[in-house]
Design an enzyme around this catalytic site. Sequence first.
Site, PDB file in Angstrom:
ATOM      1  N   HIS A 166       7.222   5.798  -1.784  1.00  0.00           N
ATOM      2  CA  HIS A 166       8.278   5.208  -0.940  1.00  0.00           C
ATOM      3  C   HIS A 166       9.248   4.323  -1.711  1.00  0.00           C
ATOM      4  O   HIS A 166      10.039   3.602  -1.109  1.00  0.00           O
ATOM      5  CB  HIS A 166       7.641   4.439   0.223  1.00  0.00           C
ATOM      6  CG  HIS A 166       6.856   5.311   1.162  1.00  0.00           C
ATOM      7  ND1 HIS A 166       6.209   4.840   2.266  1.00  0.00           N
ATOM      8  CD2 HIS A 166       6.623   6.657   1.140  1.00  0.00           C
ATOM      9  CE1 HIS A 166       5.597   5.843   2.889  1.00  0.00           C
ATOM     10  NE2 HIS A 166       5.834   6.958   2.220  1.00  0.00           N
ATOM     11  N   ASP A 179       2.653   5.636  -0.802  1.00  0.00           N
ATOM     12  CA  ASP A 179       3.412   4.541  -0.186  1.00  0.00           C
ATOM     13  C   ASP A 179       4.305   3.894  -1.244  1.00  0.00           C
ATOM     14  O   ASP A 179       4.684   4.562  -2.196  1.00  0.00           O
ATOM     15  CB  ASP A 179       2.457   3.540   0.481  1.00  0.00           C
ATOM     16  CG  ASP A 179       3.112   2.799   1.645  1.00  0.00           C
ATOM     17  OD1 ASP A 179       4.208   2.231   1.427  1.00  0.00           O
ATOM     18  OD2 ASP A 179       2.569   2.769   2.749  1.00  0.00           O
TER      19      ASP A 179
END
Length: 399
Positions: free
Chosen positions: A245, A222
């Site tokens: 991310h 993430d």
Amino acid sequence: MAQYLCLPNFFLLHLLILATLISKPILADPVRYDVTQFGADKTGSYGSTKAFRTTWKVACQSTKPAEFYVPEGVFLVGYLLFEGPCKSFMSFTNSGTIKAPLNYSNPTVIGAWIKFHSVFGMSFTGGIIDGSGGRLWACKSNKSDCPLGSTSVQFSHCSKITTKRLTAINSQIFHFAIHASEDIKMHATVIKAPENSPNTDGIHIQQSKGIEIIGASIQTGDDCISMGVGSSNIYIENVHCGPGHGISIGSLANRAIEEGVSNVTVKEVEFTGSTNGFRIKSWARKSNGFVRNVLFENAIMNDVRNPITIDQNYCPSGNNCPTEGSGIKINGVTYNHIRGTSTTRVAVNLNCSPTNPCRGITLTNIDLTYSKSQPALSYCKNAHGVTSGKANPPSCLAS
Ligand SMILES: *[C@@H]1O[C@H](CO)[C@@H](O)[C@H](O)[C@H]1NC(C)=O
Ligand SMILES: *[C@@H]1O[C@H](CO)[C@@H](O)[C@H](O)[C@H]1NC(C)=O
Ligand SMILES: *[C@@H]1O[C@H](CO)[C@@H](O)[C@H](O)[C@H]1NC(C)=O
């Protein structure tokens, strides 16, 4: 005569300096509290939770500077609340691996696996922190009724904490969270979890100010670093991100009343194979929040899907998305010297709110290509600002 008088003084002075040099480290040497002295098991064959709790209690009550010491070995520990304030400066030295048991479920009380609360003045050095997240990720990949999982390490209502050379791996959800804290420095941090592990953010900052992250290598499933509501005076330098991310501000506009994000500097960053580079994200919902005074500088993008993104219509699930226009006022965001490759054609995507257009966006020396050498594109919606220096892709900012 004068020389005679001066000489002893001169020597005395040197003696005094020598004495302070010798005695100072001795006086400052913390008293060591070794978890194994309190019954911790360094073979990892039984739980050391109780021993860690007792060690902290004793060390934190020490009137002399104290060292919470974890020697080499593997230590299985459950939920730990390291509550301050302590009576003196704390050192937390980890020479081993602190590991979460595979079977642990969700905390209801403390909100993190290892939580430091109201600790004012601590250095935290070394070692590995293993969140044993694998079982939860596997559950999430097959089922929907899994436990929420825990952040591995949280600093909550803390100040004056410096971490050095920490390695965190395989957290259930976030690896580190900094919440309602001030003056927290994280230096030389390594964070590692598989690319497909859900919600394993590297470092999440919220309602905190005076945060410094210098030197980090972050590979997760993430966000690499995320800055939520109430983050201000944030300095991030020399970070390698990816997979993951990317570095995010947001998500914002979770609520109608929320604190803004301001004075954020992120520089010398390399992204490799991440889904985003620099991202600002907010829901299309009314809010009094804002993003102000942000500098993203000197970054290399290696095959990043969305190198530069502002998304004020953030809604990852695509279900029941708010449509009222984001109330988040974005003003003063500079992107300077950003170069490299995008894996999608739109390398600069500024999708701002129709009700609160972005103002004061500065693009300076942007040099991004689509794939190795194809020209990239910009997309702008409600985005205002100025462009200078190189502009690959050509800027679409309105004045
Ligand atoms: C979980 O693991 C710990 C440490 O191995 C053990 O002490 C505890 O009893 C286990 N709990 C359950 C519910 O299995
Ligand atoms: C999830 O499903 C995969 C394959 O379908 C299986 O190998 C794995 O053991 C399952 N995990 C859990 C926790 O049920
Ligand atoms: C902005 O943040 C930096 C730390 O990155 C700090 O040194 C500086 O004082 C802050 N500026 C303002 C105006 O608060």
